[in-house]
Scaffold this motif. Structure first.
Motif, PDB file in Angstrom:
ATOM      1  N   THR A  30       0.816  -1.220   0.000  1.00  0.00           N
ATOM      2  CA  THR A  30       0.000   0.000   0.000  1.00  0.00           C
ATOM      3  C   THR A  30       0.846   1.265   0.000  1.00  0.00           C
ATOM      4  OG1 THR A  30      -0.149  -0.001   2.415  1.00  0.00           O
ATOM      5  CG2 THR A  30      -1.877  -1.166   1.204  1.00  0.00           C
ATOM      6  N   SER A  31       2.141   1.112  -0.160  1.00  0.00           N
ATOM      7  CA  SER A  31       3.057   2.254  -0.088  1.00  0.00           C
ATOM      8  C   SER A  31       3.660   2.588  -1.447  1.00  0.00           C
ATOM      9  CB  SER A  31       4.200   1.959   0.886  1.00  0.00           C
ATOM     10  OG  SER A  31       3.726   1.751   2.196  1.00  0.00           O
ATOM     11  N   VAL A  32       3.964   3.848  -1.622  1.00  0.00           N
ATOM     12  CA  VAL A  32       4.783   4.288  -2.752  1.00  0.00           C
ATOM     13  C   VAL A  32       6.241   3.969  -2.423  1.00  0.00           C
ATOM     14  CG1 VAL A  32       5.583   6.273  -4.080  1.00  0.00           C
ATOM     15  CG2 VAL A  32       3.178   6.120  -3.364  1.00  0.00           C
ATOM     16  N   MET A  33       6.966   3.453  -3.392  1.00  0.00           N
ATOM     17  CA  MET A  33       8.377   3.139  -3.203  1.00  0.00           C
ATOM     18  C   MET A  33       9.226   4.023  -4.112  1.00  0.00           C
ATOM     19  SD  MET A  33       8.268   0.877  -0.871  1.00  0.00           S
ATOM     20  CE  MET A  33      10.008   0.463  -0.852  1.00  0.00           C
ATOM     21  N   GLY A  34      10.335   4.476  -3.578  1.00  0.00           N
ATOM     22  CA  GLY A  34      11.194   5.351  -4.358  1.00  0.00           C
ATOM     23  C   GLY A  34      12.654   4.996  -4.211  1.00  0.00           C
ATOM     24  N   SER A 104       0.507  14.647  -3.510  1.00  0.00           N
ATOM     25  CA  SER A 104       1.856  15.005  -3.044  1.00  0.00           C
ATOM     26  C   SER A 104       2.916  14.484  -4.001  1.00  0.00           C
ATOM     27  CB  SER A 104       2.097  14.441  -1.640  1.00  0.00           C
ATOM     28  OG  SER A 104       1.197  15.016  -0.715  1.00  0.00           O
ATOM     29  N   SER A 105       4.055  15.140  -3.948  1.00  0.00           N
ATOM     30  CA  SER A 105       5.129  14.793  -4.871  1.00  0.00           C
ATOM     31  C   SER A 105       5.837  13.510  -4.468  1.00  0.00           C
ATOM     32  CB  SER A 105       6.145  15.933  -4.915  1.00  0.00           C
ATOM     33  OG  SER A 105       7.264  15.560  -5.675  1.00  0.00           O
ATOM     34  N   ARG A 106       6.104  12.683  -5.451  1.00  0.00           N
ATOM     35  CA  ARG A 106       6.882  11.463  -5.205  1.00  0.00           C
ATOM     36  C   ARG A 106       8.383  11.722  -5.310  1.00  0.00           C
ATOM     37  NH1 ARG A 106       2.006  10.627  -4.866  1.00  0.00           N
ATOM     38  NH2 ARG A 106       0.916   8.731  -5.487  1.00  0.00           N
ATOM     39  N   SER A 111       8.782  13.360   1.447  1.00  0.00           N
ATOM     40  CA  SER A 111       7.485  12.711   1.297  1.00  0.00           C
ATOM     41  C   SER A 111       7.519  11.277   1.809  1.00  0.00           C
ATOM     42  CB  SER A 111       7.064  12.692  -0.183  1.00  0.00           C
ATOM     43  OG  SER A 111       6.831  13.997  -0.674  1.00  0.00           O
ATOM     44  N   TYR A 112       8.714  10.745   2.027  1.00  0.00           N
ATOM     45  CA  TYR A 112       8.874   9.344   2.394  1.00  0.00           C
ATOM     46  C   TYR A 112       9.090   9.178   3.898  1.00  0.00           C
ATOM     47  CZ  TYR A 112       9.162   8.574  -2.581  1.00  0.00           C
ATOM     48  OH  TYR A 112       8.862   8.524  -3.927  1.00  0.00           O
ATOM     49  N   ASP A 113       8.599   8.061   4.406  1.00  0.00           N
ATOM     50  CA  ASP A 113       8.617   7.834   5.844  1.00  0.00           C
ATOM     51  C   ASP A 113       9.776   6.942   6.296  1.00  0.00           C
ATOM     52  OD1 ASP A 113       5.232   7.421   5.133  1.00  0.00           O
ATOM     53  OD2 ASP A 113       6.029   9.160   6.204  1.00  0.00           O
ATOM     54  N   TYR A 114      10.186   6.020   5.453  1.00  0.00           N
ATOM     55  CA  TYR A 114      11.203   5.042   5.844  1.00  0.00           C
ATOM     56  C   TYR A 114      12.296   4.979   4.778  1.00  0.00           C
ATOM     57  CZ  TYR A 114       7.309   3.645   8.793  1.00  0.00           C
ATOM     58  OH  TYR A 114       6.265   3.641   9.698  1.00  0.00           O
TER      59      TYR A 114
END
Length: 125
Positions: A30-34, A104-106, A111-114
């Motif tokens: 369920t998360s966006v990965m970058g 929100s911007s990727r 923007s990222y939590d981990y």
């Protein structure tokens, strides 16, 4: 959530590498990965991101056409296939995971939590 990046190394210009990032926890799908990178003496910069359902991908202009991001939600893993590598791609590469709203911007690191610990990619000329 823990992220473990791997696959970095030393490669000649024009070569290829595939980075992997294995994630723990039940929020991966369920998360966006970058992927981001940071070269010595430079700020961290966005490389690529992929949406939750593997529908949308985003790339920095500097890597478009050379890098491909993908994910396997069954394995809780995101990949970065890098081809036609250039010396300018030399950096520590970090994977990141975030619950990012569509508005929100990727490409912004905050923007990222981990974050993973990083893997070194060195491209020789």
């Amino acid at each position: 959530v823990q992220l473990q990046a791997s696959g970095g190394g030393l490669v000649q210009a024009g070569g290829s590498l595939r980075l992997s990032c294995a994630a723990s926890g039940r929020t991966f799908s369920t998360s966006v990965m970058g992927w981001f990178r940071q070269a010595v003496g430079k700020e961290r910069e966005f490389v690529a991101a992929i949406s939750r359902a593997d529908i949308s991908t985003y790339y920095a202009d500097s890597v478009k056409g050379r890098f491909t991001i993908s994910r396997d939600n069954a394995k809780n893993t995101v990949y970065l296939q890098m081809t036609s590598l250039e010396p300018e791609d030399t950096a520590v590469y970090y994977c990141a995971q975030g619950d990012i709203p569509r508005t929100s911007s990727r490409s912004l690191w905050n923007s990222y939590d981990y974050w993973g610990q990083g893997t070194q990619v060195t491209v020789s000329s």
